[in-house]
Scaffold this active site. Sequence first.
Site: not given
Length: 207
Positions: A176-177
């Site tokens: 989850p950047c």
Amino acid sequence: MTATPADADATRDLLAGLDPADGHLAALHARFAASALDAGAVDVAYRTLDSPVGRLLVCATDVGVLRVAFELEGHDAVLDRLAATVSPRVVEAPSRLDDAARELDEYFRGERRSFDLPLDRRLSKGFQLTVLEHLPDIGYGSTASYAAVALASGSPRAVRAVGTACATNPLPVVVPCHRVVRSDGTAGNYRGGMAAKQTLIDLEAHA
């Protein structure tokens, strides 16, 4: 006989030309993919999925999910790079990615907050890998600044490098950047585009 990049390109071009509305050709494609998997002739399997952030390309090896790509990256270009850097034996084989498709669908419906998929992280190295391994620690629906991620990754001055690591994340959504934002709270750059990043942030905020 060993497969060559030209063989893989020719096979993919042939399969890409099949009309999905033609049941016979679709069945041929499915039989080809199943036979290739059974014979161990597929190193990278892929499928595409519809999502709220556009059509996603999802690729996997025997190790795990290798790549998730947005439409704006150019799916064909991504597959060509994988054929050149990982293996020329790249085949559309949706069944190998059933678990990934299910978990992504659950995530986009707001029913899943973390992924349980095995990952093949060979496309990330060095500090980028360190950063990406930390990102799942940012809770669902939460965000962290690039500076905070740099600190947590052991290099508090490497804020710009954190931005680069996130912008080149080969496994967006799953890793989850999108939860990493600027210190002022604005979204910052994203591999899938600003609109996609904001969509993911909003999806988690309202799930």
